[in-house]
Design an enzyme around this catalytic site. Structure first.
Site, PDB file in Angstrom:
ATOM      1  N   GLN A 269       0.854  -1.266  -0.107  1.00 22.98           N
ATOM      2  CA  GLN A 269       0.038  -0.098  -0.017  1.00 22.98           C
ATOM      3  C   GLN A 269       0.791   1.193   0.162  1.00 22.98           C
ATOM      4  O   GLN A 269       0.539   2.299  -0.581  1.00 22.98           O
ATOM      5  CB  GLN A 269      -1.062   0.131   1.140  1.00 22.98           C
ATOM      6  CG  GLN A 269      -1.969  -0.945   1.112  1.00 22.98           C
ATOM      7  CD  GLN A 269      -2.595  -1.346  -0.131  1.00 22.98           C
ATOM      8  OE1 GLN A 269      -3.426  -0.506  -0.525  1.00 22.98           O
ATOM      9  NE2 GLN A 269      -2.400  -2.232  -0.935  1.00 22.98           N
ATOM     10  N   HIS A 272       1.605   3.016  -3.268  1.00 20.79           N
ATOM     11  CA  HIS A 272       0.583   3.789  -4.168  1.00 20.79           C
ATOM     12  C   HIS A 272       0.826   5.198  -4.177  1.00 20.79           C
ATOM     13  O   HIS A 272       0.981   5.776  -5.175  1.00 20.79           O
ATOM     14  CB  HIS A 272      -0.834   3.646  -3.302  1.00 20.79           C
ATOM     15  CG  HIS A 272      -1.492   2.311  -3.773  1.00 20.79           C
ATOM     16  ND1 HIS A 272      -1.977   2.340  -5.022  1.00 20.79           N
ATOM     17  CD2 HIS A 272      -1.873   1.238  -3.263  1.00 20.79           C
ATOM     18  CE1 HIS A 272      -2.558   1.066  -5.153  1.00 20.79           C
ATOM     19  NE2 HIS A 272      -2.712   0.435  -4.046  1.00 20.79           N
ATOM     20  N   GLU A 337      -9.180   0.694   5.530  1.00 23.52           N
ATOM     21  CA  GLU A 337      -9.500  -0.079   4.328  1.00 23.52           C
ATOM     22  C   GLU A 337      -9.348  -1.332   4.021  1.00 23.52           C
ATOM     23  O   GLU A 337     -10.199  -2.345   3.851  1.00 23.52           O
ATOM     24  CB  GLU A 337      -8.736   0.757   3.206  1.00 23.52           C
ATOM     25  CG  GLU A 337      -9.137   0.527   1.871  1.00 23.52           C
ATOM     26  CD  GLU A 337      -8.474   1.311   0.811  1.00 23.52           C
ATOM     27  OE1 GLU A 337      -8.562   1.110  -0.356  1.00 23.52           O
ATOM     28  OE2 GLU A 337      -7.172   1.887   1.105  1.00 23.52           O
ATOM     29  N   HIS A 338      -7.961  -1.688   4.286  1.00 25.21           N
ATOM     30  CA  HIS A 338      -7.566  -3.122   4.067  1.00 25.21           C
ATOM     31  C   HIS A 338      -7.232  -3.588   5.593  1.00 25.21           C
ATOM     32  O   HIS A 338      -6.261  -3.149   6.117  1.00 25.21           O
ATOM     33  CB  HIS A 338      -6.487  -3.492   3.205  1.00 25.21           C
ATOM     34  CG  HIS A 338      -6.563  -2.670   1.718  1.00 25.21           C
ATOM     35  ND1 HIS A 338      -6.026  -1.509   1.471  1.00 25.21           N
ATOM     36  CD2 HIS A 338      -7.301  -3.186   0.645  1.00 25.21           C
ATOM     37  CE1 HIS A 338      -6.650  -1.502   0.236  1.00 25.21           C
ATOM     38  NE2 HIS A 338      -7.505  -2.195  -0.295  1.00 25.21           N
ATOM     39  N   ASP A 371      -6.655  -7.018  -4.467  1.00 23.68           N
ATOM     40  CA  ASP A 371      -6.387  -5.723  -5.239  1.00 23.68           C
ATOM     41  C   ASP A 371      -6.934  -6.514  -6.784  1.00 23.68           C
ATOM     42  O   ASP A 371      -7.560  -5.497  -7.518  1.00 23.68           O
ATOM     43  CB  ASP A 371      -5.424  -5.423  -5.306  1.00 23.68           C
ATOM     44  CG  ASP A 371      -5.311  -4.196  -4.081  1.00 23.68           C
ATOM     45  OD1 ASP A 371      -6.220  -3.980  -3.696  1.00 23.68           O
ATOM     46  OD2 ASP A 371      -4.028  -3.634  -4.075  1.00 23.68           O
ATOM     47  N   HIS A 430     -54.518  15.295   3.731  1.00 24.14           N
ATOM     48  CA  HIS A 430     -54.032  14.027   3.765  1.00 24.14           C
ATOM     49  C   HIS A 430     -55.212  13.290   4.372  1.00 24.14           C
ATOM     50  O   HIS A 430     -55.380  12.168   4.038  1.00 24.14           O
ATOM     51  CB  HIS A 430     -52.900  13.801   4.677  1.00 24.14           C
ATOM     52  CG  HIS A 430     -51.463  14.266   3.965  1.00 24.14           C
ATOM     53  ND1 HIS A 430     -51.159  15.688   3.867  1.00 24.14           N
ATOM     54  CD2 HIS A 430     -50.547  13.390   3.823  1.00 24.14           C
ATOM     55  CE1 HIS A 430     -49.884  15.563   3.360  1.00 24.14           C
ATOM     56  NE2 HIS A 430     -49.361  14.462   3.197  1.00 24.14           N
TER      57      HIS A 430
END
Length: 440
Positions: A269, A272, A337-338, A371, A430
């Site tokens: 990661q 990235h 996230e992971h 991934d 109504h």
């Protein structure tokens, strides 16, 4: 040859540990206002001038000088040619990944209520839910620091499985460099139209529509800070999946996994971008030292070593905890996230996890498999939003309509109830609408 990076250490016994941890998870916001101001101008220009603005920004940011936006569209035939140009190994890998992603999302469609249903009450009243796919979806595929054919599969395939009629893909191609794997993935995933534009201008074009680029109902897919800011701004005009932040990985490890494996998972990661975050939680101090040594030993081998080094230096954490139960408790606070659980009995600890985008269980389940080809979606909630958000899925490309068909007998019972409640709210029309259907 080895490097000499000292990743920041924390211990759950440290005074003020939780405050230090949470502050380490947040990103500096000094540039947010400048980015948002730039995005506002770009979106306004695209909304006002359409194709002309898209062309201008594409020339400015991607250095592409073309006569019309039509020149930025890639035909389905060209997508097929890109697929045919791949090596046999690349074709096979892309085919397998696409098949697995499609199979998972087909199963997800049947298991998560992504279908219509109806039931009938004793008096003949029928109630239910009608599920219909979105008409048109835009998918954003990053194309700056790296190319992401996997993102094409993960965004487009669940949309097509859901039944979306038209998928429009945008992908930046700086200096005109087109990645054949990205185009081949678009071909395999069934993307209908592809435009080589990116940034906030691409988001604006999808949201507002131009003479050449049709407006969509929803925009999905990750991008840089400008893309994220643009998605936030156009939400309401269109739907969006989420506001994606930098990538994150959190590894819970009991010390039974080869330290080189864990170090490389942290790299996966970190490579990235410089703002990505990699965190290890482990009760074994000696093992943490071994992972640190592996980091220094393996880093010089990595082609993206500079990016990894910046990410690890600025954002990574090696945290010693009391035990694996405490590691799970801290993991729920991080809501990563992971989340990898590298342990002898991973499911024991997975049962204690409430907040995570995706959970990878066991020593052989590297995050990178998720991934690319495991099957579940890799578009995941970041920045602690896993506390209330889910991975991208088929359910993101459908909408539900309530179905109500009240029988004459049912109207007698429900009408009286509605009349009483409506009068209580002071809404006489109504009440009258319900009362008119009551038998005298």
């Amino acid at each position: 040859m080895s490097s000499n990076i000292n990743v920041k250490r924390l211990n759950s016994k440290d005074a003020g540990f939780r405050e230090i941890l949470l502050s380490s998870l947040s990103l500096p916001s000094a540039d947010d206002e400048a980015i948002d101001a730039a995005v506002v101008k770009i979106l306004a220009a695209v909304k006002d001038k359409g194709d002309e603005a898209v062309l201008g920004f594409t020339k400015q940011f991607d250095r592409l000088n073309v006569a019309s936006v039509s020149d930025l569209e890639i035909s389905r035939k060209d997508l097929e040619l890109a697929y045919q140009s791949l090596t046999a190994e690349q074709k096979n890998a892309l085919d397998i990944a696409a098949q697995r992603v499609r199979a998972y999302h087909e199963r997800q469609k049947t298991e998560t209520g992504c279908h219509s249903w109806e039931y009938e009450e004793k008096d003949g009243t029928r109630l239910g839910q009608k599920v219909t796919p979105l008409d048109r979806v835009g998918i954003y595929v990053p194309g700056g620091k790296a190319a992401y054919p996997s993102s094409v599969l993960m965004n487009a395939i669940p949309a097509k499985v859901a039944g979306v009629a038209e998928v429009i893909m945008v992908v930046p191609t700086p200096d005109g460099a087109r990645n054949p794997l990205v185009l081949a993935a678009a071909y395999l995933a069934g993307v209908d139209r592809v435009f080589t534009i990116g940034g906030a201008q691409a988001v604006g074009a999808l949201a507002y529509g131009t003479k050449t680029i049709p407006s969509v109902d929803k925009i999905v897919g990750p991008g840089n800070a400008y893309v994220a800011a643009a998605k936030r701004r156009v939400f309401g005009t269109v739907g969006i999946d989420m506001i994606a932040g930098p990538s994150e990985i959190l590894v819970l490890c009991d010390g039974s996994t080869p330290p080189d494996w864990v170090a490389m998972d942290l790299f996966s990661q970190a490579e990235h971008d410089e703002q990505a975050q990699s965190i290890l939680l482990c009760p074994d101090a000696q093992y943490i030292e071994q992972v640190q040594a592996s980091i220094n030993q393996l880093l010089p081998e990595m082609p993206r070593a500079k990016v990894i080094e910046a990410s690890l230096t600025n954002r990574a954490l090696l945290i010693q905890v009391n035990d694996m139960s405490e590691a799970c408790e801290i993991a729920n606070a991080i809501a990563a996230e992971h989340l990898e659980i590298c342990a002898a009995d991973p499911r024991q600890w997975a049962d204690q996890i409430r907040h995570a985008g995706a959970i990878f269980m066991g020593n052989y389940t590297s995050e990178s498999l998720g991934d690319y080809c495991a099957g579940p979606n890799h578009v995941l909630p970041t920045a602690r939003t896993a506390r209330f958000s889910s991975p991208l899925g088929v359910y993101d490309f459908i909408k539900r309509s309530s179905m109500i068909e009240v029988s004459e007998a049912g109207a007698q019972t429900l009408g009286a109830v509605a009349s009483t409640l409506a009068h209580g709210e002071g809404l006489q029309a109504h009440a009258r609408a319900a009362e008119m259907r009551l038998k005298k």
